[in-house]
Design a protein around this motif. Structure first.
Motif, PDB file in Angstrom:
ATOM      1  N   ALA A  42       7.265   9.235  10.492  1.00  0.00           N
ATOM      2  CA  ALA A  42       8.066  10.324  11.061  1.00  0.00           C
ATOM      3  C   ALA A  42       8.438  11.247   9.940  1.00  0.00           C
ATOM      4  N   GLY A  43       8.828  10.563   8.664  1.00  0.00           N
ATOM      5  CA  GLY A  43       9.224  11.246   7.696  1.00  0.00           C
ATOM      6  C   GLY A  43       8.183  11.659   6.673  1.00  0.00           C
ATOM      7  N   MET A  44       7.044  11.458   7.151  1.00  0.00           N
ATOM      8  CA  MET A  44       5.870  12.008   5.874  1.00  0.00           C
ATOM      9  C   MET A  44       4.798  12.886   6.536  1.00  0.00           C
ATOM     10  N   LEU A  45       4.388  12.427   7.671  1.00  0.00           N
ATOM     11  CA  LEU A  45       3.040  13.222   8.399  1.00  0.00           C
ATOM     12  C   LEU A  45       3.417  14.416   8.763  1.00  0.00           C
ATOM     13  N   PRO A  46       4.838  14.974   9.548  1.00  0.00           N
ATOM     14  CA  PRO A  46       4.932  16.353   9.827  1.00  0.00           C
ATOM     15  C   PRO A  46       4.767  17.390   8.439  1.00  0.00           C
ATOM     16  N   GLN A  47       5.211  16.775   7.510  1.00  0.00           N
ATOM     17  CA  GLN A  47       5.325  17.451   6.144  1.00  0.00           C
ATOM     18  C   GLN A  47       4.100  17.744   5.769  1.00  0.00           C
ATOM     19  N   ALA A  48       3.092  16.814   5.891  1.00  0.00           N
ATOM     20  CA  ALA A  48       1.806  16.934   5.432  1.00  0.00           C
ATOM     21  C   ALA A  48       0.908  17.877   6.313  1.00  0.00           C
ATOM     22  N   VAL A  97      13.243  11.853  15.820  1.00  0.00           N
ATOM     23  CA  VAL A  97      12.952  13.289  15.981  1.00  0.00           C
ATOM     24  C   VAL A  97      13.559  14.136  14.652  1.00  0.00           C
ATOM     25  N   ALA A  98      14.763  13.737  14.494  1.00  0.00           N
ATOM     26  CA  ALA A  98      15.324  14.215  13.433  1.00  0.00           C
ATOM     27  C   ALA A  98      14.614  14.224  12.185  1.00  0.00           C
ATOM     28  N   MET A  99      14.229  13.042  11.819  1.00  0.00           N
ATOM     29  CA  MET A  99      13.496  12.874  10.788  1.00  0.00           C
ATOM     30  C   MET A  99      12.064  13.588  10.629  1.00  0.00           C
ATOM     31  N   ALA A 100      11.381  13.743  11.832  1.00  0.00           N
ATOM     32  CA  ALA A 100      10.172  14.609  11.982  1.00  0.00           C
ATOM     33  C   ALA A 100      10.611  15.989  11.614  1.00  0.00           C
ATOM     34  N   VAL A 101      11.770  16.607  12.178  1.00  0.00           N
ATOM     35  CA  VAL A 101      12.181  17.807  11.973  1.00  0.00           C
ATOM     36  C   VAL A 101      12.364  18.262  10.632  1.00  0.00           C
ATOM     37  N   ARG A 102      12.961  17.303   9.878  1.00  0.00           N
ATOM     38  CA  ARG A 102      13.321  17.444   8.450  1.00  0.00           C
ATOM     39  C   ARG A 102      12.063  17.301   7.614  1.00  0.00           C
ATOM     40  N   SER A 103      11.059  16.428   8.112  1.00  0.00           N
ATOM     41  CA  SER A 103       9.949  16.530   7.234  1.00  0.00           C
ATOM     42  C   SER A 103       9.006  17.733   7.429  1.00  0.00           C
ATOM     43  N   ALA A 104       9.048  18.261   8.717  1.00  0.00           N
ATOM     44  CA  ALA A 104       8.425  19.439   8.891  1.00  0.00           C
ATOM     45  C   ALA A 104       8.587  20.563   8.174  1.00  0.00           C
ATOM     46  N   LEU A 105      10.118  20.713   8.260  1.00  0.00           N
ATOM     47  CA  LEU A 105      10.709  22.033   7.504  1.00  0.00           C
ATOM     48  C   LEU A 105      10.513  21.720   5.779  1.00  0.00           C
TER      49      LEU A 105
END
Length: 401
Positions: A42-48, A97-105
């Protein structure tokens, strides 16, 4: 420039504190390796994933406003999570969800920051500033765990979230003081280009620019081949040197200090290096040799020193790579290039663990490290054997500031 670095430092410190505190919170509350694995995803994949689009946005819109918007939204998402947890809600899915949002941003923020830096820093100072940035980031990696531990132990995870909100707001306020010119972009004879058209143009630019392409390939190879050994060192220590906790702490300290020293060395001496691609290739070869050295080490202190030097060499690769891309990529394309570069940086190490990690459960960790180091040397030397690669790297050196 100092205001910009100060704002990014404050904001990044809050994010690092949250990352450590969340990891410990999940460990204490669940004790589940599966949960920790999901948190890493959740903390890495959305950013990628988002980095691709973040790069396009960084070339279409105000980079300064994108950074401010990303930081502000991260603060808002963190604040919502903190308020929900204060009311007694604290389900794991909310944290994910919060970690995924942070990662995406972060996938939006990263390309914008790297693309904006050449707009506010003279070309002759880019290497120094990138070195300073890496030094600050490495210093925070030493400082943030202690701060996170102190806050989490004395209060709870909610207090950590509130601190992150404050640091994000402070970072935004400082960035508002930095003047940044808007990037002019050509629309073409048929009118504005679509987002997808911009993305395709970015892919074509990287594919058609051999120097940029080979820089990314070199970084990807090193991060992939050395990523797993970097994460497997604690396992080798417990299996080969002993299970004393102080050894694990020393190992982490040496790797962190190595990153700190490497960033500082590049900030001081990096601007004097004109053959940057040669430095990057030499650093890559050095990493390969020392990863093999990790596998053949029979003394704990030699093992630790090898890790420290590997991290110094990492910085001797990454700081020039960032600088070369900032200098040689057209301003109108810089966001997209750093979007693709962000994917390389965020995906290489996790994929490395997926490939090499299971091998460490079937074979000796030493064998896995030796294999990774040898493969890295073979790949780098193989690149140098390709005439097109040598010419492209030489071109990048010749074009250096």
């Amino acid at each position: 420039m100092l205001v910009f670095l100060g704002g990014q430092t404050v904001s990044s410190l809050g994010s690092m504190i949250v990352a450590y505190a969340v990891m410990w919170h999940l460990t204490v509350e669940t004790g589940s390796a599966a949960v920790l694995t999901l948190s890493v995803a959740a903390g890495m994949l959305p950013q990628a994933v988002v980095s691709v689009f973040g790069g396009v946005w960084a070339d279409r819109h105000s980079r300064k406003l994108l950074i401010i918007g990303a930081d502000s939204t991260i603060a808002a998402a963190t604040l919502v999570l903190a308020l929900l947890m204060l009311t007694g809600a604290g389900d794991l899915w909310m944290i994910f969800v919060a970690m995924a949002v942070r990662s995406a941003l972060a996938g939006i923020q990263g390309p914008a920051v790297n693309a904006m830096l050449p707009q506010i820093v003279p070309a002759e100072h880019l290497m120094r500033v990138n070195g300073v940035q890496q030094t600050i980031q490495s210093g925070m990696m030493l400082f943030a765990p202690a701060v996170a531990a102190g806050i989490y132990a004395s209060t709870d995870i909610v207090a950590v979230f509130f601190i992150d909100v404050v640091t994000a707001v402070a970072g935004v306020l400082l960035l508002l003081l930095v003047p940044v010119a808007r990037v002019a972009r050509a629309t073409g004879s048929s009118g504005p280009v679509s987002y997808f058209g911009d993305l395709v143009a970015g892919v074509r630019y990287v594919r058609g620019n051999a120097s940029v392409r080979w820089v990314m390939v070199l970084v990807a190879v090193v991060m992939f081949m050395a990523g797993a050994p970097a994460h497997l060192t604690p396992l080798m220590i417990t299996r080969s040197f002993g299970e004393e906790v102080w050894m694990l702490g020393v190992n982490e300290l040496f790797w962190s200090v190595g990153m700190l020293l490497g960033g500082a060395m590049m900030a001081v001496f990096g601007p004097k290096v004109k053959r940057r691609m040669r430095l990057m290739v030499a650093a890559s070869v050095g990493v390969g040799v020392l990863v093999v050295g990790l596998g053949v080490s029979t003394d704990f202190w030699m093992f630790s020193v090898a890790g420290l030097v590997i991290c110094i060499l990492f910085q001797m690769l990454l700081v020039p790579a960032t600088t070369v891309l900032q200098e040689q990529v057209d301003d109108s394309m810089r966001g997209r290039v750093f979007g693709f570069y962000g994917i390389v940086m965020s995906v290489a190490m996790p994929v490395s663990m997926i490939v090499f990690g299971p091998l460490a459960d079937r074979f000796a960790v030493e064998s896995v490290m030796i294999l990774a180091g040898v493969l890295l040397l073979v790949c780098v030397l193989g690149m140098l054997a390709v005439g097109a690669a040598r010419r492209s790297l030489a071109t990048a050196d010749a074009a250096a500031y």
